[in-house]
Design an enzyme around this catalytic site. Structure first.
Site, PDB file in Angstrom:
ATOM      1  N   THR A   1       0.833  -1.203   0.000  1.00  0.00           N
ATOM      2  CA  THR A   1       0.000   0.000   0.000  1.00  0.00           C
ATOM      3  C   THR A   1       0.868   1.253   0.000  1.00  0.00           C
ATOM      4  O   THR A   1       1.730   1.420   0.853  1.00  0.00           O
ATOM      5  CB  THR A   1      -0.909   0.006   1.244  1.00  0.00           C
ATOM      6  OG1 THR A   1      -1.616  -1.218   1.313  1.00  0.00           O
ATOM      7  CG2 THR A   1      -1.884   1.175   1.185  1.00  0.00           C
TER       8      THR A   1
ATOM      9  N   HIS B   1       2.921  -5.539  -4.265  1.00  0.00           N
ATOM     10  CA  HIS B   1       1.640  -6.236  -4.227  1.00  0.00           C
ATOM     11  C   HIS B   1       0.669  -5.547  -5.181  1.00  0.00           C
ATOM     12  O   HIS B   1       0.255  -4.407  -4.948  1.00  0.00           O
ATOM     13  CB  HIS B   1       1.064  -6.217  -2.811  1.00  0.00           C
ATOM     14  CG  HIS B   1       1.918  -6.905  -1.803  1.00  0.00           C
ATOM     15  ND1 HIS B   1       1.753  -6.729  -0.448  1.00  0.00           N
ATOM     16  CD2 HIS B   1       2.952  -7.778  -1.939  1.00  0.00           C
ATOM     17  CE1 HIS B   1       2.639  -7.478   0.203  1.00  0.00           C
ATOM     18  NE2 HIS B   1       3.379  -8.117  -0.686  1.00  0.00           N
TER      19      HIS B   1
ATOM     20  N   ASP C   1       4.751  -8.924   5.004  1.00  0.00           N
ATOM     21  CA  ASP C   1       5.491  -9.597   3.946  1.00  0.00           C
ATOM     22  C   ASP C   1       6.908  -9.040   3.864  1.00  0.00           C
ATOM     23  O   ASP C   1       7.107  -7.827   3.797  1.00  0.00           O
ATOM     24  CB  ASP C   1       4.765  -9.410   2.612  1.00  0.00           C
ATOM     25  CG  ASP C   1       5.371 -10.239   1.487  1.00  0.00           C
ATOM     26  OD1 ASP C   1       6.051 -11.242   1.796  1.00  0.00           O
ATOM     27  OD2 ASP C   1       5.144  -9.893   0.320  1.00  0.00           O
TER      28      ASP C   1
END
Length: 367
Positions: free
Chosen positions: A186, A212, A309
């Site tokens: 994000t 991501h 992650d």
């Protein structure tokens, strides 16, 4: 309570998205049918977060987003088409200041929305906690700051990154086949722009990026970065030999892995592994790199993003002799991933985003 403004010209989408959050006990939901109506409600409803469609009459999503970031900066999650043009518009929205995006359901929207709901809720909750800067966008602030300070600020304690207690000396290049491994989620496209645009075309190590993002958007991200950077930026969708001066963006909905073939380092797209929650997986990228490159020839950078992650594998890299940088909380849009890395003791340096590129430039002696 989280105050959410849902902006979409489709009555069905307004009903479906609104219903998802009205079912959550900690959301108050308001609806707007287009950008003009959203602007009218912006100062009255004072939302904590907004979901914003792009294609709307009267005022489209991009024009609305631009005004939101000027008049009352607020975390925005774009609702984006999966088409090539939709991906390009999404990248533009992220550059304008949107925190994140979610692809619109395909096919029978009313059926696909159920599978989308958990991720949409997760993204909106994360966005509601994001740090939003007023008017001057992140990349513009970074470029302005780099221009004022010069390309190679000295690395000194206090004015530079915070180094973890007992860590090694600042990074120095070792050999010709080292790698820089970058993970982000994000807020990542803005952070990648800030990290990569100051780097010179002759940067000596390949840079591999796990951001991501769905596969329909990573190509657009790579193309946009390629236009902005002196470095070449490509999406990895097939086995690719790694070369200095190039940034390799992992294809979405898959994982990027590194292997050595006849002495040459190769990056490949591998099917997303179910053992990892987020994709492209930072953890899997780092794991694969550590199997073929000595840790002391690896640099890990973990920037803004929700979740954890990359934290575990980069901590392992740090303990085995690699050099690891975590983005500082003060600059991260969401300090989830780098925060977990810092908590685990895996960061050699905790660095504001505006300083990470300068750290690399100085460490490698680039001009």
């Amino acid at each position: 309570m989280i105050r959410l403004l849902v902006v979409d010209d489709s009555a069905l989408m307004r009903r479906l998205i609104g219903g998802i959050f009205e079912a959550e006990s900690d959301f108050v939901v308001e609806i707007a049918r287009n950008g003009a109506e959203a602007m009218a409600k912006l100062h009255v409803f004072e939302p904590d977060v907004i979901t914003l469609d792009i294609h709307m009459p009267e005022m489209d999503g991009l024009a609305c987003l631009d005004r939101i970031m000027i008049e009352r900066p607020c975390p925005v999650v774009m609702v984006s088409q999966r088409t090539e043009s939709g991906a390009a518009e999404t990248m533009q929205a992220l550059e304008l200041g949107a925190v994140d995006f979610v692809p619109k359901p395909e096919g029978a929207v009313s059926l696909d929305i159920d599978s989308l709901a958990p991720r949409l809720i997760e993204k909106v909750r994360a966005a509601a906690q994001a740090r939003i800067r007023p008017t001057l966008r992140l990349a513009e602030r970074v470029r302005a700051k780099v221009g004022r300070q010069g390309a190679r600020p000295a690395l000194r304690r206090g004015s530079a990154p915070t180094r973890a207690e007992g860590t090694r000396a600042p990074l120095r290049p070792l050999g010709s086949d080292g790698l820089v491994l970058v993970g982000t989620s994000t807020g990542g496209p803005q952070a990648l722009d800030a990290l990569l645009t100051p780097l010179p075309a002759d940067f000596p190590w390949p840079i591999l990026v796990a951001q991501h993002m769905p596969s329909s958007f990573t190509g657009a991200l790579a193309r946009r970065l390629d236009k902005a950077c002196a470095l070449q930026v490509v999406e990895v969708s097939a086995p690719t030999s790694l070369a200095a001066g190039t940034v390799y963006v992992a294809r979405g909905d898959a994982d990027m892995i590194v292997r050595r073939q006849r002495g040459v380092l190769i990056a490949s797209a591998a099917p997303a592994a179910s053992t990892f929650r987020w994709h492209p997986s930072v953890d899997r990228l780092v794991q694969s790199a550590m199997t073929v490159v000595p840790p002391e020839r690896l640099v890990g950078i973990l920037m803004t993003g929700m979740g954890n992650d990359g934290a575990a594998t980069l901590t392992e890299l740090h303990r085995n002799g690699g050099y690891v940088i975590a983005e500082a909380e003060e600059s991260a849009i969401v300090w989830g991933m780098p925060g977990e890395l810092v908590k685990s003791g895996g960061a050699d340096a905790v660095v504001p985003l505006t300083r990470i590129a300068a750290c690399l430039v100085e460490a490698f002696g680039c001009r």
